[in-house]
Design an enzyme around this catalytic site. Structure first.
Site, PDB file in Angstrom:
ATOM      1  N   LYS A 207       0.834  -1.215   0.000  1.00 36.03           N
ATOM      2  CA  LYS A 207       0.000   0.000   0.000  1.00 36.03           C
ATOM      3  C   LYS A 207       0.865   1.259   0.000  1.00 36.03           C
ATOM      4  O   LYS A 207       0.450   2.304  -0.520  1.00 36.03           O
ATOM      5  CB  LYS A 207      -0.981  -0.015   1.176  1.00 36.03           C
ATOM      6  N   THR A 264      -3.915   5.655   3.143  1.00 35.49           N
ATOM      7  CA  THR A 264      -2.570   6.081   2.763  1.00 35.49           C
ATOM      8  C   THR A 264      -2.555   6.805   1.426  1.00 35.49           C
ATOM      9  O   THR A 264      -1.705   7.664   1.191  1.00 35.49           O
ATOM     10  CB  THR A 264      -1.629   4.857   2.711  1.00 35.49           C
TER      11      THR A 264
END
Length: 373
Positions: A207, A264
């Site tokens: 991620k 994120t």
């Protein structure tokens, strides 16, 4: 108004390796939950400052930390100290895990192994190893099988303000995952257990790479359509890579997968997003890393991921493009054009079966590929 914490039935002695942003917030969380917490740092100046002022001079500077926390270091704690701990929590960069575990191993008591918890997110560059594999190599299969991994959408500054947060806790041992969940669980911090540590690790590492991509897109001036496309296609790539490594595809639909990816990729508070945004604005990577003020694991992880996807034979054009932009000097606009010029393809396509990588790992762990505790 902060909710009242739940007093645990047992006060644990916890040693946290690392004194960065996330290590500090977890130390505060556990200390505020009445546990006896020790925060290890390589910097003597940090140890002295923290024990005098109960503040971190480098991260979360405005926060006053629990008095149940004591800083230790810069030397690694000795055997007697280590063997007095019930929980060892590792919140150090992935590239430092092997060295730390190698130094720690002689101090462990094999008859009374503490609960091992890992919150770092990344892939070791030289070996393309997950943390799980590093644990096997340094501490043996028994400790690796019992190790637990925490991941999910959890910014440190929000945890110390007790904003509602939920995370995934995974281990091959459901017993150990439950112990970790109980250790952290509070009215503002909810833990969900699972038995797919490989998926949790892959999601947590990858991620960060896709957050760089999302930041680049925003830095270039692209808007919501582009960001949503990147997040969704990044999730597809993560799932494809994870499946090839033996992870359960459903894991990527949970908190450690889409939850952490969304957070994120969509917040300027993310270090990896910030790196990407500044690259999109035209800054050089060297300047960004020198002035960022903290570690952006996606930058180093991109190297390990590129080697890994080549080894697995997985199609991951976004991750490949980020690697080429960071390390091969590819012009960002060229990378965008190449991504959008790819021929039409099937939206969801997973590998038919996991590759040899997972079979090697399971042999190291002394497990079969379908093991669940």
């Amino acid at each position: 108004m902060y909710p009242q914490h739940t007093v645990p039935t047992h006060i644990h002695k916890v040693l946290i390796f690392g004194a960065g942003n996330f290590a500090s917030c977890l130390a505060d969380h556990l200390g505020d939950s009445e546990h006896e917490v020790y925060l290890w740092s390589r910097k003597l100046s940090f140890v002295q400052h923290f024990n005098l002022h109960h503040r971190n001079p480098d991260y979360l500077k405005e926060h006053s930390f629990s008095h149940n926390i004591q800083a230790v270091g810069p030397d690694l704690p000795d055997k007697e100290f280590i063997r007095g701990m019930e929980v060892l929590l590792f919140a150090i960069p992935t590239q430092a895990v092997r060295e730390t575990l190698t130094r720690l191993r002689p101090n462990l008591d094999d008859q009374k192994t503490p609960l091992f918890i890992f919150v770092n997110k990344g892939i070791e560059i030289g070996t393309q190893a997950l943390t799980l594999e590093i644990i096997v190599d340094t501490c043996g299969p028994a400790i690796a099988r019992a190790a637990t991994f925490i991941s999910g959408p959890s910014f440190a500054k929000e945890i110390v303000r007790r904003q509602p947060t939920s995370v995934s806790v995974a281990s091959f041992s459901q017993t150990q995952a439950q112990k970790t969940s109980e250790l952290f669980h509070q009215p503002w911090f909810r833990c969900y257990t699972g038995n797919d540590p490989i998926g949790i690790e892959v999601a947590g590492a990858l991620k960060n790479v896709y957050a760089i991509a999302a930041g680049m897109a925003d830095g270039l001036g692209f808007e919501n359509n582009t960001r949503a496309s990147l997040i969704t296609r990044g999730l597809a790539e993560m799932t494809r890579i994870g499946s090839a490594m033996g992870a359960e595809p459903i894991t990527f639909l949970g908190l450690a997968g889409v939850g952490d990816l969304f957070l994120t990729c969509s917040s300027p508070a993310s270090r990896n997003y910030t790196v990407g945004y500044r690259l999109g604005q035209g800054e050089s990577l060297d300047v960004i890393l020198k002035t960022l003020g903290s570690v952006a694991e996606g930058v180093t992880t991109a190297k390990g991921v590129k080697k890994l996807i080549d080894k697995l034979g997985v199609d991951a054009p976004i991750a490949t493009g980020i690697y080429e932009g960071l390390y091969e000097g590819k012009y960002i606009h060229q990378g965008v054009r190449e991504l959008m010029s790819r021929p039409p393809s099937q939206e969801i396509k997973l590998p038919e079966k996991a590759g040899g990588h997972v079979r090697d790992l399971m042999r190291k762990l002394e497990l079969d590929e379908t093991h669940h505790d």
